[in-house]
Design an enzyme around this catalytic site. Structure first.
Site, PDB file in Angstrom:
ATOM      1  CD  GLU A  45      -2.725   1.164   2.551  1.00 24.27           C
ATOM      2  OE1 GLU A  45      -3.962   1.295   2.415  1.00 24.27           O
ATOM      3  OE2 GLU A  45      -2.181   1.024   3.665  1.00 24.27           O
ATOM      4  CE  LYS A 127      -7.574   1.555   3.359  1.00 27.63           C
ATOM      5  NZ  LYS A 127      -6.412   1.754   4.254  1.00 27.63           N
ATOM      6  CB  CYS A 162      -4.548  -1.344   4.435  1.00 22.23           C
ATOM      7  SG  CYS A 162      -4.090  -1.107   6.158  1.00 22.23           S
TER       8      CYS A 162
END
Length: 322
Positions: A45, A127, A162
């Protein structure tokens, strides 16, 4: 489609808050993966320009100058820097899922670009919901980021960032897309500290993050490439992390590759080791797991439980019909 492939998980230290240095190191790792025969390579990430742990450990005032530099060193999806990376991917002839802090105008997003063997970005996602204090830095992904799987010569490759791995509906929608090889992109994470020194939640540790990625492999019957960053002691001062109890340097890495039944396919690495964790896999092995549990197939009850998805991305403005 090739059934027997080699996959690679990056575990390395970013070129912290250095866009050009980050691009150089990314290209080096892509070239190394190509030499090693890797077909699908996953990056952590926000690999470029690294994950700013300062947002969890310092006040906004203490973080201001570093985050100002962070914004300047985040990467645009359409930029000379991205063009260099895409050219390197094309020359290497591999498929890459690249995690980076994306700059779009004056906003940042936690992004993943899926780069084909031809050096083209065949999918781009953000995300969907940055975690906790991350929302003070990065914006939300929209509905077009719900798509997380693309067809490649090496199977259906997916990716999440994540704590997206803790979003049950997001995981389920990825399974609906037929993922076979999943890239789990993570920042550096660390062991649970001594509670006498620091009260810290277990679910924000390296072990818990590894287990979340492993559970996706089990639940989705998918191979999982878990890619992570590390941090070394020499960069703590630059990142304003000196004396922060949760940080262990060298450390932060917990990369792994899981089979579709959740089995670890590699020996764990030390938390401070850099490189590309690799293993050979056979996509046909997915059927061993699918024969027992197909979460979106024979082991589902859509007549009782189903997922409602809004695929239309929101717009900041719309022009009215005249």
């Amino acid at each position: 489609m090739t059934q027997k492939i080699r996959v690679g998980a990056v575990q390395a230290e970013p070129a912290w808050i250095d866009l050009q240095g980050g691009v150089d190191k990314t290209i080096q790792l892509i070239q190394q993966a190509s030499r090693d025969g890797v077909n699908v390579l996953g990056f952590p990430e926000v690999w470029i320009p690294g994950y700013p742990w300062i947002i969890w450990t310092r006040s906004v005032v203490e973080s201001t100058e570093l985050m100002h530099d962070y914004m300047a060193n985040s990467m645009s999806r359409t930029s000379p820097e991205m063009a260099r990376i895409c050219a390197a991917v094309k020359e290497a002839g591999i498929f890459v899922v690249l995690g980076y802090s994306e700059r779009d105008g004056a906003s940042l997003y936690i992004a993943q670009s899926f780069i084909s063997t031809e050096g083209k970005i065949v999918h781009h996602r953000r995300k969907v919901k940055p975690t906790h204090v991350e929302r003070s830095i990065w914006g939300d992904g929209q509905a077009d980021s719900l798509k997380s799987v693309v067809d490649t010569p090496f199977g259906k490759v997916g990716g999440l960032n994540c704590w997206e791995h803790l979003q049950p509906l997001l995981r389920y929608y990825e399974y609906c897309q037929g993922v076979q090889v999943h890239v789990a992109s993570w920042p550096p994470m660390f062991p649970l500290p001594d509670p006498k020194e620091l009260k810290w939640p277990y679910h924000e540790t390296a072990e818990a993050s590894l287990r979340a990625s492993q559970f996706l492999a089990i639940e989705g019957q998918s191979f999982v490439i878990l890619s992570t960053q590390i941090i070394t002691e020499g960069n703590l001062e630059k990142l304003n992390l000196l004396g922060v109890k949760i940080i262990q340097a060298p450390g932060g890495g917990f990369s792994m590759i899981f089979g579709p039944d959740g089995k670890m396919l590699c020996e764990p690495w030390p938390a401070g080791k850099e490189g590309i964790m690799q293993t050979d896999i056979d996509l046909r092995d997915i059927d061993y797991a699918k024969g027992l549990i197909d979460t979106v197939g024979h082991y589902s009850r859509p007549d009782l439980l189903s997922l409602l998805v809004n695929p239309k991305a929101a717009q900041t403005y719309q022009l009215m019909d005249s």
